[in-house]
Design a protein around this motif. Structure first.
Motif, PDB file in Angstrom:
ATOM      1  N   THR A   8       1.992  -6.667   6.628  1.00 37.55           N
ATOM      2  CA  THR A   8       2.673  -5.647   5.829  1.00 37.55           C
ATOM      3  C   THR A   8       4.178  -5.875   5.827  1.00 37.55           C
ATOM      4  O   THR A   8       4.830  -5.778   4.784  1.00 37.55           O
ATOM      5  CB  THR A   8       2.341  -4.235   6.362  1.00 37.55           C
ATOM      6  N   GLU A   9       4.731  -6.183   6.988  1.00 38.37           N
ATOM      7  CA  GLU A   9       6.172  -6.443   7.073  1.00 38.37           C
ATOM      8  C   GLU A   9       6.564  -7.688   6.280  1.00 38.37           C
ATOM      9  O   GLU A   9       7.611  -7.708   5.624  1.00 38.37           O
ATOM     10  CB  GLU A   9       6.593  -6.591   8.534  1.00 38.37           C
ATOM     11  N   LEU A  10       5.731  -8.710   6.320  1.00 37.19           N
ATOM     12  CA  LEU A  10       6.013  -9.926   5.549  1.00 37.19           C
ATOM     13  C   LEU A  10       6.004  -9.661   4.055  1.00 37.19           C
ATOM     14  O   LEU A  10       6.905 -10.093   3.323  1.00 37.19           O
ATOM     15  CB  LEU A  10       4.993 -11.022   5.891  1.00 37.19           C
ATOM     16  N   ILE A  11       5.003  -8.949   3.591  1.00 43.87           N
ATOM     17  CA  ILE A  11       4.911  -8.646   2.152  1.00 43.87           C
ATOM     18  C   ILE A  11       6.097  -7.806   1.719  1.00 43.87           C
ATOM     19  O   ILE A  11       6.705  -8.050   0.669  1.00 43.87           O
ATOM     20  CB  ILE A  11       3.574  -7.940   1.833  1.00 43.87           C
ATOM     21  N   LYS A  12       6.439  -6.800   2.525  1.00 44.17           N
ATOM     22  CA  LYS A  12       7.589  -5.953   2.193  1.00 44.17           C
ATOM     23  C   LYS A  12       8.876  -6.769   2.168  1.00 44.17           C
ATOM     24  O   LYS A  12       9.722  -6.587   1.278  1.00 44.17           O
ATOM     25  CB  LYS A  12       7.712  -4.806   3.192  1.00 44.17           C
ATOM     26  N   ALA A  13       9.046  -7.683   3.106  1.00 41.71           N
ATOM     27  CA  ALA A  13      10.249  -8.522   3.145  1.00 41.71           C
ATOM     28  C   ALA A  13      10.357  -9.396   1.897  1.00 41.71           C
ATOM     29  O   ALA A  13      11.447  -9.539   1.318  1.00 41.71           O
ATOM     30  CB  ALA A  13      10.253  -9.382   4.402  1.00 41.71           C
ATOM     31  N   VAL A  14       9.248  -9.967   1.465  1.00 42.14           N
ATOM     32  CA  VAL A  14       9.259 -10.789   0.251  1.00 42.14           C
ATOM     33  C   VAL A  14       9.612  -9.924  -0.964  1.00 42.14           C
ATOM     34  O   VAL A  14      10.449 -10.308  -1.793  1.00 42.14           O
ATOM     35  CB  VAL A  14       7.905 -11.504   0.047  1.00 42.14           C
ATOM     36  N   ALA A  15       8.987  -8.753  -1.077  1.00 47.33           N
ATOM     37  CA  ALA A  15       9.284  -7.859  -2.203  1.00 47.33           C
ATOM     38  C   ALA A  15      10.757  -7.457  -2.198  1.00 47.33           C
ATOM     39  O   ALA A  15      11.409  -7.468  -3.255  1.00 47.33           O
ATOM     40  CB  ALA A  15       8.388  -6.623  -2.146  1.00 47.33           C
ATOM     41  N   ASP A  16      11.292  -7.105  -1.045  1.00 45.11           N
ATOM     42  CA  ASP A  16      12.702  -6.720  -0.958  1.00 45.11           C
ATOM     43  C   ASP A  16      13.626  -7.880  -1.326  1.00 45.11           C
ATOM     44  O   ASP A  16      14.627  -7.694  -2.019  1.00 45.11           O
ATOM     45  CB  ASP A  16      13.033  -6.203   0.440  1.00 45.11           C
ATOM     46  N   PHE A  17      13.292  -9.085  -0.850  1.00 43.99           N
ATOM     47  CA  PHE A  17      14.089 -10.264  -1.190  1.00 43.99           C
ATOM     48  C   PHE A  17      14.086 -10.506  -2.698  1.00 43.99           C
ATOM     49  O   PHE A  17      15.147 -10.711  -3.304  1.00 43.99           O
ATOM     50  CB  PHE A  17      13.543 -11.494  -0.452  1.00 43.99           C
ATOM     51  N   LEU A  18      12.910 -10.462  -3.300  1.00 44.90           N
ATOM     52  CA  LEU A  18      12.823 -10.678  -4.746  1.00 44.90           C
ATOM     53  C   LEU A  18      13.602  -9.599  -5.508  1.00 44.90           C
ATOM     54  O   LEU A  18      14.295  -9.895  -6.480  1.00 44.90           O
ATOM     55  CB  LEU A  18      11.357 -10.693  -5.199  1.00 44.90           C
ATOM     56  N   ASP A  42       4.546  -4.328  -3.703  1.00 45.15           N
ATOM     57  CA  ASP A  42       4.755  -2.970  -3.191  1.00 45.15           C
ATOM     58  C   ASP A  42       3.426  -2.226  -3.085  1.00 45.15           C
ATOM     59  O   ASP A  42       3.173  -1.511  -2.115  1.00 45.15           O
ATOM     60  CB  ASP A  42       5.715  -2.188  -4.090  1.00 45.15           C
ATOM     61  N   LEU A  43       2.562  -2.389  -4.082  1.00 47.34           N
ATOM     62  CA  LEU A  43       1.260  -1.736  -4.078  1.00 47.34           C
ATOM     63  C   LEU A  43       0.411  -2.231  -2.909  1.00 47.34           C
ATOM     64  O   LEU A  43      -0.215  -1.437  -2.199  1.00 47.34           O
ATOM     65  CB  LEU A  43       0.531  -1.980  -5.402  1.00 47.34           C
ATOM     66  N   VAL A  44       0.401  -3.539  -2.682  1.00 44.46           N
ATOM     67  CA  VAL A  44      -0.361  -4.095  -1.559  1.00 44.46           C
ATOM     68  C   VAL A  44       0.173  -3.562  -0.232  1.00 44.46           C
ATOM     69  O   VAL A  44      -0.611  -3.214   0.673  1.00 44.46           O
ATOM     70  CB  VAL A  44      -0.340  -5.643  -1.588  1.00 44.46           C
ATOM     71  N   THR A  45       1.479  -3.448  -0.105  1.00 40.41           N
ATOM     72  CA  THR A  45       2.079  -2.904   1.120  1.00 40.41           C
ATOM     73  C   THR A  45       1.594  -1.477   1.362  1.00 40.41           C
ATOM     74  O   THR A  45       1.192  -1.129   2.479  1.00 40.41           O
ATOM     75  CB  THR A  45       3.617  -2.937   1.028  1.00 40.41           C
TER      76      THR A  45
END
Length: 125
Positions: A8-18, A42-45
């Motif tokens: 979850t943290e990885l996905i959120k970090a990628v979304a925030d970076f993008l 964001d939805l997956v997170t």
């Protein structure tokens, strides 16, 4: 079990970076496609964070409503069959509340910024 960071943290970090580093430089149709991708992340997170507790609460409601045990999928199938056969309807105690809470739980994942959802949350407070 893996070490930090969590999926979850990885996905959120990628979304925030993008969102913060890449999106401002992208224009036109690619900007739209990038926003779609960010929204999917964001939805997956949200789904990863809320799926377990949401499914558990839904299963408890369904078990109480139907008087049987099973997975959330099995219980939902049983409820749908009972509704289709006319054995259960909105006058059945607990059904309306279950359907409403299930809808609210799904909106929390799918559309947490939906105006009507936010208004309803405010009405509950």
């Amino acid at each position: 079990m893996q070490d930090e960071p969590t999926p979850t943290e990885l996905i959120k970090a990628v979304a925030d970076f993008l969102r913060t580093e890449i999106a401002p430089a992208v224009k036109g149709h690619n900007a739209f496609k990038l926003r779609v991708g960010i929204n999917a992340l964001d939805l997956v997170t949200r789904q990863l964070a809320q799926e377990g507790p949401g499914d558990a609460a839904e299963a408890v409601r369904l078990k109480a409503l139907l008087g049987i045990d099973g997975s959330v999928t099995e219980l939902n199938r049983a409820l749908a069959e009972k509704i289709a056969k006319g054995e259960v309807d909105l006058s059945t105690p607990g059904l309306k509340e279950h359907l409403w809470q299930t809808t609210m739980d799904k909106l929390a994942v799918d559309q947490p910024n939906y105006a009507s959802y936010k208004r309803e949350l405010g009405n509950k407070a």
